[in-house]
Design an enzyme around this catalytic site. Structure first.
Site, PDB file in Angstrom:
ATOM      1  N   LYS A   1       2.840   9.718  -9.712  1.00 13.48           N
ATOM      2  CA  LYS A   1       3.644   9.054  -8.693  1.00 13.48           C
ATOM      3  C   LYS A   1       2.755   8.042  -7.973  1.00 13.48           C
ATOM      4  O   LYS A   1       2.006   8.382  -7.068  1.00 13.48           O
ATOM      5  CB  LYS A   1       4.206  10.095  -7.721  1.00 13.48           C
ATOM      6  CG  LYS A   1       5.476   9.689  -6.993  1.00 13.48           C
ATOM      7  CD  LYS A   1       5.301   8.554  -6.006  1.00 13.48           C
ATOM      8  CE  LYS A   1       4.401   8.925  -4.872  1.00 13.48           C
ATOM      9  NZ  LYS A   1       4.233   7.801  -3.884  1.00 13.48           N
TER      10      LYS A   1
ATOM     11  N   GLY B   1      -5.017  11.099  -0.245  1.00 10.50           N
ATOM     12  CA  GLY B   1      -4.318  10.398   0.819  1.00 10.50           C
ATOM     13  C   GLY B   1      -4.742  10.912   2.177  1.00 10.50           C
ATOM     14  O   GLY B   1      -5.837  11.462   2.354  1.00 10.50           O
TER      15      GLY B   1
ATOM     16  N   ALA C   1      -0.673  14.030   5.440  1.00  9.99           N
ATOM     17  CA  ALA C   1       0.125  14.257   4.231  1.00  9.99           C
ATOM     18  C   ALA C   1      -0.431  15.422   3.423  1.00  9.99           C
ATOM     19  O   ALA C   1       0.326  16.206   2.838  1.00  9.99           O
ATOM     20  CB  ALA C   1       0.151  12.983   3.385  1.00  9.99           C
ATOM     21  N   GLY C   2      -1.754  15.561   3.398  1.00 10.42           N
ATOM     22  CA  GLY C   2      -2.374  16.661   2.671  1.00 10.42           C
ATOM     23  C   GLY C   2      -1.992  18.012   3.235  1.00 10.42           C
ATOM     24  O   GLY C   2      -1.752  18.974   2.485  1.00 10.42           O
TER      25      GLY C   2
ATOM     26  N   GLU D   1      -7.822  15.461  -1.842  1.00  8.45           N
ATOM     27  CA  GLU D   1      -8.937  14.604  -1.400  1.00  8.45           C
ATOM     28  C   GLU D   1      -8.385  13.744  -0.287  1.00  8.45           C
ATOM     29  O   GLU D   1      -7.567  12.856  -0.519  1.00  8.45           O
ATOM     30  CB  GLU D   1      -9.464  13.770  -2.568  1.00  8.45           C
ATOM     31  CG  GLU D   1     -10.836  13.164  -2.288  1.00  8.45           C
ATOM     32  CD  GLU D   1     -10.776  11.700  -1.922  1.00  8.45           C
ATOM     33  OE1 GLU D   1     -10.997  11.405  -0.720  1.00  8.45           O
ATOM     34  OE2 GLU D   1     -10.515  10.869  -2.789  1.00  8.45           O
TER      35      GLU D   1
ATOM     36  N   CYS E   1     -11.737   5.814   2.047  1.00  9.62           N
ATOM     37  CA  CYS E   1     -11.903   7.016   2.869  1.00  9.62           C
ATOM     38  C   CYS E   1     -13.360   7.447   3.002  1.00  9.62           C
ATOM     39  O   CYS E   1     -13.697   8.206   3.912  1.00  9.62           O
ATOM     40  CB  CYS E   1     -11.056   8.158   2.317  1.00  9.62           C
ATOM     41  SG  CYS E   1     -11.342   8.514   0.576  1.00  9.62           S
TER      42      CYS E   1
ATOM     43  N   GLU F   1      -9.661   8.421  11.742  1.00 10.80           N
ATOM     44  CA  GLU F   1      -9.839   7.499  10.617  1.00 10.80           C
ATOM     45  C   GLU F   1      -9.010   6.245  10.871  1.00 10.80           C
ATOM     46  O   GLU F   1      -7.799   6.318  11.071  1.00 10.80           O
ATOM     47  CB  GLU F   1      -9.413   8.160   9.314  1.00 10.80           C
ATOM     48  CG  GLU F   1      -9.667   7.280   8.101  1.00 10.80           C
ATOM     49  CD  GLU F   1      -9.370   7.990   6.790  1.00 10.80           C
ATOM     50  OE1 GLU F   1     -10.150   7.816   5.843  1.00 10.80           O
ATOM     51  OE2 GLU F   1      -8.367   8.723   6.719  1.00 10.80           O
TER      52      GLU F   1
END
Length: 487
Positions: free
Chosen positions: A179, A231, A235-236, A253, A287, A385
């Site tokens: 995706k 991401g 979201a993780g 990750e 990241c 971040e």
């Protein structure tokens, strides 16, 4: 550059199929702010078809009976096609998300090839089958494919992250539903066509661009055995919650707020040169970038001046120009986020020494490379971040304080130590709470495991550790005679 084209179909089951709806995802140039292409927006029905195709390929057809050498052969052909079409891939990524073309050619395409090559090297040594014997019994240990994998890829380094999901999945015999991000779906279509040419069997890799709601459906799909995601930490956490309910395997990750500890004996020429790519590559949208620069109090002004001179040497502009070092951010939304962090830093009393605004460019989602000094280690700009070309210089008084500040975030993905005393540098690196530390700007490479601690993720990618999450262990009890024959 005319590499981008619209797509009307989805790659499912080895065929270019009509999507279930007429909805489209527009790809918008971060330079012109105009739509440059569009692709189908995948639906739940499309995901159902893709997962079913991946399951069929896993259990029937040529894929289950292929040897490791067969799978390596497919990926070697994919590697050759990526090299052959490297200019097309680089141009596409630059137009999708604004990475300077020089970096797209030297990083966005070169690194995916290196990732693929590293995994091919590891696969031949990986213990897919081994024997263990003791006085209590003998076992044949098998590492078998975990099953259907859902790979979810972000927009910042889309081809690299596609390879981080696709290559270990295929090497271990899994099948994949990929995706890609709505911002950068076009390079995934190029990969699909290369896989066709490379001889990948139907259904082994399926590609469905989709938005957030459909992505969540993929993560929760009962036909998916494992999820691998790169991401944001937010979201993780959501993905981990969904996978936890069904005990689905997951690799995450996630974000980072990496610190570069500059010790008082550091070579400052080397240090600042390393920050060019270590803090500002891909327009600050990586990241692992070092966005907190920790310096001794007495060296702060010199380091700030040197970083300012570095920025002065970097050209801001159209990423399609080979002279450009800093291009636009991926979207208007991302620029708004970055500008919000800049405003927060000013409100918290940080001292702006460079940038802070938009360059004098008529169109595009640009932000100037920005440096803040005298940043408090607990302020928003030191904790969150940002994902843009913004760094915080944080002064410290002692080595102990530097390590404490470096560890004072919820993240732990990457970091650096700069020193001329290598033993001291390694000692400091061991005390940093992070998955990777680069000593004097040296990369760990793609044979070493990469991943985060704390809110920076679960699991590892690269190295043999990067194959482990894609296999299930099975122990078969055997006789001593059989064990001796198999060893």
């Amino acid at each position: 550059m005319n590499s981008v084209t619209s797509e009307n179909r989805l790659f499912i089951g080895g065929e270019w199929t009509t999507p279930a709806s007429d909805e489209r995802i527009n790809v918008i140039s971060p330079v012109t702010e105009e739509v440059i292409a569009s692709v189908p927006a995948g639906t739940r029905e499309d995901i159902d078809r893709a997962v079913a195709a991946a399951h069929r390929a896993l259990t029937s057809g040529p894929w289950p009976s292929m040897t490791l050498e067969d799978r390596i052969g497919i990926l070697r052909r994919l590697r050759d096609l990526m090299v052959e079409q490297s200019d097309l891939l680089a141009d596409t990524i630059t137009q999708e998300m604004g990475c300077p073309i020089s970096q797209s050619r030297s990083i966005q395409v070169v690194n995916p090839v290196r990732i693929l090559e590293a995994y091919l090297e590891i696969a031949t040594q990986y213990p897919f089958r081994s024997v263990r014997s003791s006085s209590y019994g003998h076992a044949l240990i098998l590492r078998e494919p975990v099953g259907v994998v859902a790979g979810i890829v972000p927009w910042n380094v889309p081809l690299s992250l596609t390879m981080q999901k696709l290559v270990p999945a295929l090497l271990t015999g899994c099948t994949l539903v990929l995706k890609p991000s709505p911002e950068t779906p076009l390079d995934a279509y190029l990969v699909a066509r290369m896989l066709e040419k490379a001889g990948c069997p139907p259904g082994v890799v399926n590609i469905v661009p989709a938005g957030r709601e459909v992505s969540e459906y993929l993560v929760s799909h009962p036909g998916v055995n494992k999820v691998t995601f790169t991401g944001s930490s937010a979201a993780g956490r959501r993905i981990a919650e969904i996978c936890g309910r069904d005990l689905r395997r997951v690799t995450l990750e996630l974000g980072g707020k990496s610190a570069a500890i500059v010790l008082e004996d550091a070579d400052l020429d080397q240090t600042v040169a390393a920050l060019r790519l270590g803090s500002f590559r891909n327009n600050g949208q990586i990241c692992t970038l070092k966005t907190r620069i920790l310096v001794p109090v007495g060296l702060q002004e010199e380091v700030v001046d040197r970083i300012g001179s570095l920025i002065d040497s970097m050209q801001i502009g159209d990423p399609r120009d080979t002279a450009t070092d800093i291009g636009p951010l991926v979207s208007e939304r991302q620029r708004n986020i970055v500008e919000g962090y800049i405003a927060s830093a000013l409100a918290d009393g940080a001292r702006l020494t460079k940038g802070g605004g938009r360059p004098d460019i008529d169109r595009g989602w640009f932000v100037e490379p920005t440096v803040f000094a005298d940043v408090g280690p607990d302020t928003t700009i030191a904790q969150q971040e940002i994902f843009g070309p913004v760094i915080a210089v944080i002064p410290y008084g002692s080595e102990e304080e530097a390590i404490s500040i470096a560890n004072n975030t919820r993240y732990g993905l990457n970091g650096s130590v700069f020193t001329t005393d290598i033993d001291r540098g390694i000692s400091v690196a061991k005390r940093m709470e992070t998955g990777t530390v680069e000593l004097n700007g040296n990369s760990a490479g793609f044979l070493a495991p990469m991943g985060g601690v704390k809110h920076s993720g679960l699991g590892r990618e690269f190295g043999p550790e990067g194959l482990d999450p894609f296999v299930e262990l099975k122990s078969v009890g055997i006789s001593g005679e059989v064990a001796a024959r198999l060893q």
